[in-house]
Scaffold this active site. Structure first.
Site, short mmCIF file in Angstrom:
data_model
loop_
_atom_site.label_atom_id
_atom_site.label_comp_id
_atom_site.label_asym_id
_atom_site.label_seq_id
_atom_site.Cartn_x
_atom_site.Cartn_y
_atom_site.Cartn_z
N THR A 90 -1.18 -7.50 -1.87
CA THR A 90 0.19 -7.01 -1.74
C THR A 90 1.08 -8.19 -1.38
O THR A 90 0.64 -9.34 -1.37
CB THR A 90 0.28 -5.95 -0.63
OG1 THR A 90 0.06 -6.59 0.64
CG2 THR A 90 -0.75 -4.85 -0.84
N SER A 135 -3.87 0.36 10.46
CA SER A 135 -4.06 -0.79 11.33
C SER A 135 -4.34 -2.00 10.43
O SER A 135 -3.60 -2.29 9.50
CB SER A 135 -5.19 -0.53 12.32
OG SER A 135 -5.45 -1.66 13.14
N TYR A 143 0.40 -10.16 16.39
CA TYR A 143 0.22 -9.18 15.31
C TYR A 143 -1.08 -8.42 15.48
O TYR A 143 -1.11 -7.18 15.38
CB TYR A 143 0.24 -9.88 13.95
CG TYR A 143 -0.17 -8.97 12.82
CD1 TYR A 143 0.68 -7.97 12.38
CD2 TYR A 143 -1.42 -9.11 12.21
CE1 TYR A 143 0.29 -7.11 11.36
CE2 TYR A 143 -1.80 -8.25 11.18
CZ TYR A 143 -0.95 -7.26 10.76
OH TYR A 143 -1.33 -6.41 9.76
N THR A 203 9.81 6.51 3.49
CA THR A 203 10.80 5.80 4.28
C THR A 203 10.76 4.30 4.03
O THR A 203 9.73 3.73 3.69
CB THR A 203 10.62 6.03 5.80
OG1 THR A 203 9.62 5.13 6.32
CG2 THR A 203 10.23 7.47 6.10
N LEU A 218 0.82 -1.20 0.00
CA LEU A 218 0.00 0.00 0.00
C LEU A 218 0.85 1.26 0.00
O LEU A 218 0.54 2.24 -0.68
CB LEU A 218 -0.92 -0.01 1.23
CG LEU A 218 -1.74 1.27 1.47
CD1 LEU A 218 -2.64 1.59 0.29
CD2 LEU A 218 -2.56 1.14 2.75
N ASN A 274 2.47 3.54 7.76
CA ASN A 274 2.11 2.33 7.04
C ASN A 274 3.03 1.16 7.33
O ASN A 274 2.65 0.01 7.16
CB ASN A 274 2.12 2.63 5.53
CG ASN A 274 1.94 1.39 4.69
OD1 ASN A 274 0.88 0.78 4.67
ND2 ASN A 274 3.01 1.00 3.99
N LYS A 298 -2.09 -4.27 16.18
CA LYS A 298 -3.02 -3.48 15.39
C LYS A 298 -4.19 -2.95 16.22
O LYS A 298 -4.72 -1.88 15.95
CB LYS A 298 -3.52 -4.30 14.19
CG LYS A 298 -2.41 -4.62 13.18
CD LYS A 298 -1.73 -3.34 12.71
CE LYS A 298 -0.69 -3.60 11.63
NZ LYS A 298 -0.07 -2.34 11.14
#
Length: 279
Positions: free
Chosen positions: A186, A136, A151, A34, A16, A85, A155
């Protein structure tokens, strides 16, 4: 005036983040992007320019983040919209993941976000405008996925801190939005973006099954388009009163309905206990 806004996007070398940076540059925005490896940004997006500033940043190092934000402000003279992100997935049940595995996921997914917020807010607060998007996951709202507890908890943390952040910075004219993407096509489920447990426990059959389904069946078959998600973020950034909570994808919407149904059922079924605590 819209095309002159400056965006800062973390985790921009793929997924994304990459889709968003490409869309932004094509639309005339200026972007600081970045990644852990600056060459990956240059390869994926292009050489540094007046409108594009690739930055190698260790998000878990507050000093490194502070230097990157300062470099962004020096290069562009302003900063308007921030997109947190960057992150990765850590698969594994709570029992089988080590303390190190759990903490490393929190370091990147949560404390990396906090480092960015801590260093951009003095500027946004002073200029009395701006927008922070924290990415998130629908798993930051609905946690019913075995083998993803650490994980998902990172989030959930991102969702909670964003909700509070929105309340904290409202008086300065700065907005905050937590974004809950569903499954997007992705490389998130590829080996470079997801970590399996170092010491799996065979007894957790449901977790192993969920792990294999995600990696073997869902990976690269996700129903949502990251380019369209990027379009939504750009559109939301133009809203005068943007949402604090933004869900992306029909699958995300359906999981919201499922979670709300579960909550409503539990609240009603056990409300006698809920009410029993009053004096």
């Amino acid at each position: 005036m819209e095309t002159k806004k400056v965006w800062l996007v973390t985790g921009a070398s793929k997924g994304l983040g990459l889709s968003l940076v490409k869309k932004l540059l094509a639309a005339g925005y200026s972007v600081a992007a970045t990644s852990r490896n600056v060459q990956s940004l240059i390869t994926a997006i292009g050489e540094p320019s007046a409108t594009f500033l690739p930055l190698a940043v260790n998000l878990t190092d507050n000093n490194d983040v502070q230097s990157a934000v300062a470099e962004c402000l020096t290069h562009f003279g302003q900063l308007d919209i921030v997109v947190n992100n960057a992150g990765y997935g850590q698969i594994g049940t709570l029992e089988e993941l080590s303390d190190t595995e759990a903490r490393e996921n929190f370091d990147v997914n949560v404390f990396g976000v906090l480092n960015i917020i801590r260093n951009v807010m003095p500027h946004l607060r002073q200029q009395k405008k701006g927008h922070i998007f924290n990415i998130s996951s629908i798993g930051g709202y609905h946690g019913g996925f075995p083998g993803w507890a650490i994980y998902l908890s990172t989030k959930f943390a991102v969702a909670g801190l964003t909700e509070s952040l929105a309340a904290e910075i409202k008086e300065f004219g700065v907005h905050a939005t937590v974004v809950y993407p569903g499954y997007f096509r992705t490389d998130f489920l590829s080996k470079d973006s997801v970590c399996r447990p170092e010491h799996p426990i065979d007894a957790y059959t449901a977790a192993r099954k969920a792990e294999q389904v995600h990696i073997d069946d869902i990976n690269h078959q996700q129903p949502n388009d990251p380019d369209k998600a990027a379009d939504v973020l750009i559109a939301i950034s133009k809203e005068a009163n943007p949402p604090v909570h933004l869900f992306l994808g029909k699958d995300a919407y359906e999981l919201v309905q499922d979670k709300q149904s579960i909550l409503n059922k539990d609240v009603e079924q056990w409300k006698n206990y809920t009410f029993s605590t009053a004096y």
